[in-house]
Every structure is written in C-alpha cells, then in structure tokens.
Design an enzyme around this catalytic site. Structure first.
Site, PDB file in Angstrom:
ATOM      1  CD  GLU A  56      -4.759  -7.298   2.661  1.00 17.21           C
ATOM      2  OE1 GLU A  56      -5.544  -8.048   2.804  1.00 17.21           O
ATOM      3  OE2 GLU A  56      -3.754  -7.572   1.959  1.00 17.21           O
ATOM      4  CG  ASP A  84       2.972  -1.974   4.181  1.00 14.10           C
ATOM      5  OD1 ASP A  84       3.004  -3.302   4.408  1.00 14.10           O
ATOM      6  OD2 ASP A  84       3.456  -1.355   3.302  1.00 14.10           O
ATOM      7  N   GLY A  91       2.693  -7.578  -5.686  1.00 10.19           N
ATOM      8  CA  GLY A  91       2.142  -8.544  -6.712  1.00 10.19           C
ATOM      9  C   GLY A  91       2.845  -9.743  -6.198  1.00 10.19           C
ATOM     10  N   GLY A 141      -7.935  -6.130  -5.757  1.00 12.83           N
ATOM     11  CA  GLY A 141      -7.012  -6.995  -4.717  1.00 12.83           C
ATOM     12  C   GLY A 141      -5.783  -6.402  -4.608  1.00 12.83           C
ATOM     13  CE  LYS A 164       4.564  -5.867   3.893  1.00 14.57           C
ATOM     14  NZ  LYS A 164       4.400  -6.321   2.682  1.00 14.57           N
ATOM     15  CE  LYS A 194       6.292  -2.511   2.406  1.00 17.55           C
ATOM     16  NZ  LYS A 194       5.359  -2.241   1.391  1.00 17.55           N
TER      17      LYS A 194
END
Lengths: 411, 411
Positions: A183, A194, A296, A180, A98, A198
């Site tokens: 980050e 982020d 995921g 996980g 992205k 998007k």
C-alpha cells in the site's frame, strides 16, 4: 448431499471482488450467484454494467432472498458494521478482512453463536492456503505444540528483493509499491500488524485462545538496517518476517511477530516472493508445512470461493478448541536468542538487559549484540528506543536451554 | 454438534496399530475406545495383555456394539476381505492400506454407496499429511490442473542418503532396511508400486478419475546407476521419485511415477529423508505445497486418529469429482524430456525412439541420451530392456514446446 442454492450480496468490487466475480463465472457447477454488489463510489469506472451495483448497504442487508454476504472491502470498521448487521439478519458471511476479524474476534464468535449463522474467513489468513480449515478440522485431537510462519506476502516480497537483488530496504519497498504489492501507506504490512492479525486468527484455531491485537507483540521489517543485512549475507542467512506461537510446559504459551534469521536448513528459507509458508508441529504427526500464495486477486478469490462452496454444505467452524477451554495463558516470560543492532555508545547499557551475551560488535557509529533476552525486556527496550534499535530473532531458547544458560551465568 | 461414541474393532497390532493404541490413550477428549483387537499370531509377545486380543475376525465383524473397524494389517488381500465384510455389516471403516484401496477402488466405492457407510483412508496417502481431505474439500471448485509429489518415504530416505552421504544405491537401501524404513523385500517401495497406489488414490480425489494399478506406469529407483548419480551431482541436481498427474487441453490427462532430476529451485528438492511433499496447481490459487512425514508409526497413527475423529462427526468422502463425471481419458501420448542411460552399443538404436535429441554421451561401457520421448515409447523401451536402461525424467514437455520441437525436427 443436497447443496444449498446461494444468493450472494457482495460488498466491495476491488481486485479481489472483481476476481471473485470472474471466478464465479468460470465455476457454474457451484450453485451460487451474485445477486447484488454494494460499492461506495458511484463515479468510478467498472468492468461490468451499473445494473449490477447498489450504493446502499440496506439493499443487500434487507433483501430476504440474499442468504450469503461476502465482504471484501478495505475499511475494517465499515466491514464490521456490515458483517455484524448481516449476521444479526441470519445471513451467512464470508470475509477476507483480517483486521476486522482480529479486532472483533470475540464479538463475532458471540454473534455466530447467538444467531446460529456461520462466518467463514479462510482468505483472511494466508490467502489461498487452506490453513484455517486444516487447523480446525485436522488438528482436532493431535494437539499442536507450535505454529510458525511467513504470513504476510508484501513484506516477504520486499525481503526477497532485498536479498536477491541487493536492494536497500527503501528501494525494495518502492518497487513493491510500484507493483501494487504494498500500500502507499504500508505500515500495516511492514510494521508487522497484518501478520499479527493473522497470528491472532491462527491462535484461536490452533490453541483455542482468543487474544486481542494489544496482547500480541509485533515488530516489523521497517527498521532493518544495513548492518543486519550484511550480517545475514555474510553468514548465508535470510531475514524473514515470522509470526509464531508455541506452548510452554506449564499451561502457558507465547506468541509474537519478529523478523528472524533463517538458515538454508529452515523450511521458511525457501518461501520467497509473495508466497506464505506455515509450519505446524504436533505431538504425533511431527511437522507439517503448508505453502501457498499469500497475496493476489485470484488466490484470495479462490479462498473466498472455497468458503462459499463450503456454505452450500452448511459448513461452519466448530471452534472446538475454544469451547474445550484449556485455560492457556499468554506469557512474555520466555527467552529469545536475538541480534540487537544499536547506536555505538549504547552497547554497555543495553547488555544489562540480556541474560546471556554471545557476541558484541561495534564500528564507528553502530554495533550489535547477540545473546539471550526475555521477551518482556525486548518489548521494554523496543518501546523505549523505537527506531534506534533493531531486533532480529535468531532462535527461541527452549526452557531447558534457558535453565542451563542461567546456571552458567551464576557460575 | 453432538459427537458419536465410537467403539473400535482394530485389525493388526504392528507399529502403527500399537502407535494408534498409545495415541488414543493420550487423547481422552475423543469419544473413541478400542473394544477388541484382532491379530494373527497367538504366540507373538505384545506390549499389552492377552485379554485385549482375539484371533477370530468374526469376534469383531459380528459384534453389533462395534461401529468402527480400523484396519492396519499388511496383507492387502486379507485387508480387503475384512474391510468389505465390515462395510457390508454397516460398520464405518478406517484403513491405512494403500495397496488394498488402490486395487479395489471401484468396489470399495460401490460398497460405500450400497451400504451407506463411510470408508476413510487419509493414512494411505502420505501418512500424516492431510492431502486427501484437502483435495476432497478444498479443491472442489477451483479445478486442479496438476498434482506432483514425493509420496514414498522409504525411497526418499534412500535417495537422500545416496546424495548426502555419497552412498551407493545398494548401501543406502541396506541402511534403510537396517533402520526399518524399508521392507526386507523392498520392491513395492523401490519399484515405485507404493507410489503408484498413492497416485491412484490421489487421482480419484484430484480429478475424479478411477484408474486401476495396471493403467498407470511406474518406474522405481532400483535401477539408478552411477552414471545418472554423477550427472546429477555434477549439475547440482538431486534425483527424487516423483508421482505426477496433469491435464492436457483436450480432456486427456497423464499420470505416472518416474525418478526425476530436481533443481534447487524446485520445491521438491528440499523434501528429504522420510518426508513427503505434494505440489498442487489450480486455475485460481496457483500452487500449493504440502509437506509432512510420509512414514513412521506416530505420523501414520495420527492420520488414522484424524479419520476416527472425523467419524465422530459422521464425516465421509463425498467423491464429488467422481460423480461430476468429467469424462477425462488417460493418455500416453505426451512428450517427456528425459535422460536415458544405456549400454554403450545401444545408443544409435535407442535414439530412433526419441522425437528430439539434446545430448549424447558414451564412455567405454555405457552412455546416456537426453531429449524428448513420448511416454508410450518410454514404456515400450522399458518393457523391452528392463534392467539395461534407466530413465530419469528431466521435465514434462508442454504441448506448446512439443509442437515447436516437432516443427524444428521437420525443418
């Protein structure tokens, strides 16, 4: 319809790349095979044999038999280099990056046009959820009025834990990192960047507007404090990180990412954990609501697979709304109803920036104000006092409501 | 891509037909105009002049300039006559008639193939929600495991009112009829037939299986009594009319329409009023959830418009999953956990049909049993005692759970 045979050159073999590799093994019906995989680190142990890998990008870019490049690496700059080189060589490209798509939208559009090759990136917005395809295909004529959603899985996971398990923001972030979902340097997620990338992509496919990341305001969740959390809990609200864009009446539109209080009546209230949810509103169809996993390996690989499958049918984005040229302009001249948390002594100075005050509260060291403020004032305050103030959106103030409030303030 | 000019012959000018007419006026970008409208009743007053109408279907079917027939009439038999005649004449067809599509699925598929013309019917399943298009395009390779949803707006409106306003079923139905959400003869909706037609259509696009309406079991909401309503309210549940289909492990699948208890954790719990909601589950992408208005003139017209727009690009359903021929077979040999309400004295006889009993309750004139029963036994009981029993699904019993329960019953 005859389906094209695809020979894929894959860049990156992290969780998504490996997920895609597995998924392709399980879908033999698709005429697509991975011919070569380019990775950076020669010494990293991998699940499949060394004969599948190359360490030189030109082994893929110069291979005339490879007609599709799938780009699944982390580094947005390196990704752009690879993707633009592949498009120039006439190879179709599928990407999940992205940041890369958002930062180079116009260039990538020009390259697609110049070399007449498709670039698909469904996985770049809301992972498995087919939102770009729906915006592109289904909202062609029934014009969109607004789009709003939770588009970042990591922050939604953190916020969900904060509410469901009464964790502090710091503890919830730590937990997400341990699992996980976030980050080690989580600022891209928690700072709302982020989500903004998007939003930028969704904007192009919703309204045909090409923004740059600098055009769009984003505020993340990393400055949410106990006062706002308590406010939400006492009133039965949740806080979600919401990206939204909506049209005004005069050819303008607004777009931003802000933490938002949502009520149980709001569809986004029930979108928890790593799920993403997007609400579209159109003139004729009223609202649509899409929910799917926003993070995921398999959900992302599934979106990549769907793009690969579409390429076997020569699918490409038509970018109809961009070429229709509606001449929309982005504005900060909109009113938002917000809660502003601040240091105790700052209340009176901050109030001056509001066009209407609803509540004010202070305790021994901090306080909050709720009321209407313009997006441009909000941006100014945020820039002047980063870390010292925290804004949570309560609602967008409609043009009509703003006019009434302005009259009342005069009276 | 050059867009085709569409000359539309429209059949029917009810609320949806009129809605489409208005919507087309507002989307001049679309190269589609209505050339002629065929209606039945010459004397009915209409919103636009008589020069727009014909009363003879052949005026449209024999007009070589008309390349698209849009069929929006109520009568499924008459609709099939028109649609099949139009396809034979090489005209593309858009229809919103689920009963017609469901009852003639195979014939319509054959006609599309024989005359190489598209038939689109997005509006026939969940009105404005782009569910067929997503099933057809997006779940091509990532195979669906199950699909489940609220697909009938009228019954969802009635059930919502029953819970939110504590109305009896009869009063809620009356209110829905007064508001135009339910027909004067509402059995197609309340008996679950409309939901079944939609399920049949979704099945073809989800699993590639062509069923006939007789193949699929449907139980509606018209026999839900106070006992079940009270049970739901005491436990914080809602009752929704749910259509579902899911695959077993051995090439079988089950599909049926049943009222179902849903918990606040279930996404369908929050789909109220005339909204529809569909949950898909796939191997890789996990679950997706789509929500949109399932009824109303504009939402339905919007889906019809989207099909018309797709025809300007020569879009057609590929029916890939049907042609892939996976040889699925439909089975009733599945276990369902249900609540069965019955007349007081029938309890012991009814229990014999269950494979496991969890609770049993009786009062002075009625009672209920909760436990596991096979779909085939449920169908037998329902056929033997229509109106005297009422089934509400609690959950589908997985093959694993059924095996454990069978072992416990033996021990």
């Amino acid at each position: 319809m005859a389906r094209k045979q695809l020979n894929i050159g894959l860049f990156g073999f992290g969780v998504v790349g490996h997920g895609l590799y597995e998924v392709l093994q399980k879908t033999p019906g698709l005429k697509a095979n991975i011919k070569n995989i380019c990775v950076k680190d020669k010494d990293k142990p991998r699940e499949i044999g060394a004969e599948h890998f190359t360490y030189d990008k030109n082994d893929i870019l110069n291979d005339a038999e490879i007609n599709v490049v799938v780009e699944l690496i982390d580094d947005a700059d390196a990704a752009f280099e690879i993707v633009s080189a592949a498009l120039r060589k006439g190879k179709a490209v599928v990407s999940a990056n992205k940041k890369m798509v958002a930062e180079h939208f116009q260039e990538l559009l020009d390259l697609q046009r110049e070399y007449n090759v498709p670039l698909l990136y469904e996985a770049a917005a809301c992972a498995s959820m087919p939102i770009i395809r729906n915006l592109e295909e289904y909202y062609d004529n029934d014009l969109l009025e607004s789009i709003e959603g939770i588009v970042n899985g990591s922050t939604n996971y953190i916020l969900t834990k904060t509410f469901a398990e009464n964790l502090s923001y710091a503890d919830a972030l730590k937990q997400a990192q341990d699992l996980g979902f976030a980050e080690s340097n989580p600022i891209l997620d928690t700072g709302g960047f982020d989500a903004k990338y998007k939003l930028l992509i969704l904007l192009a496919h919703s309204f045909g507007y090409i923004a740059t990341p600098e055009d769009l305001f984003n505020l993340g969740i990393d400055n949410i404090g106990d006062l706002e959390l308590r406010y939400a809990k006492e009133k039965g609200l949740k806080i979600k990180l919401v990206a939204q864009a909506y049209k005004g009446t005069d050819g303008t539109f607004s777009a931003f990412v802000l933490p938002k209080f949502v009520t149980p009546e709001d569809r986004l209230y029930h979108v928890d954990d790593v799920f993403n949810g997007v609400i579209t509103k159109t003139s004729f169809a009223d609202t649509h609501f899409f929910v799917g996993k926003g993070a995921g390996a398999y959900p992302t690989a599934s979106a990549v697979l769907s793009d690969i499958s579409a390429l076997t049918y020569d699918y490409k984005y038509e970018y109809k709304k961009i070429y229709r040229e509606e001449n929309l302009s982005l504005t900060d001249n909109v009113e938002l109803k917000v809660l502003l948390r601040h240091k105790k002594d700052d209340a009176e100075a901050l109030k001056l920036h509001f066009s209407a005050i609803e509540e004010a509260y202070t305790n021994k060291d901090s306080g909050y104000i709720t009321g209407n403020i313009s997006l441009s004032n909000l941006k100014k305050l945020q820039a002047a006092q980063p870390g010292e103030v925290s804004f949570i959106l309560i609602s967008v103030v409609s043009e009509q409501e703003a006019a009434i409030a302005a009259q009342e303030a005069l009276a």
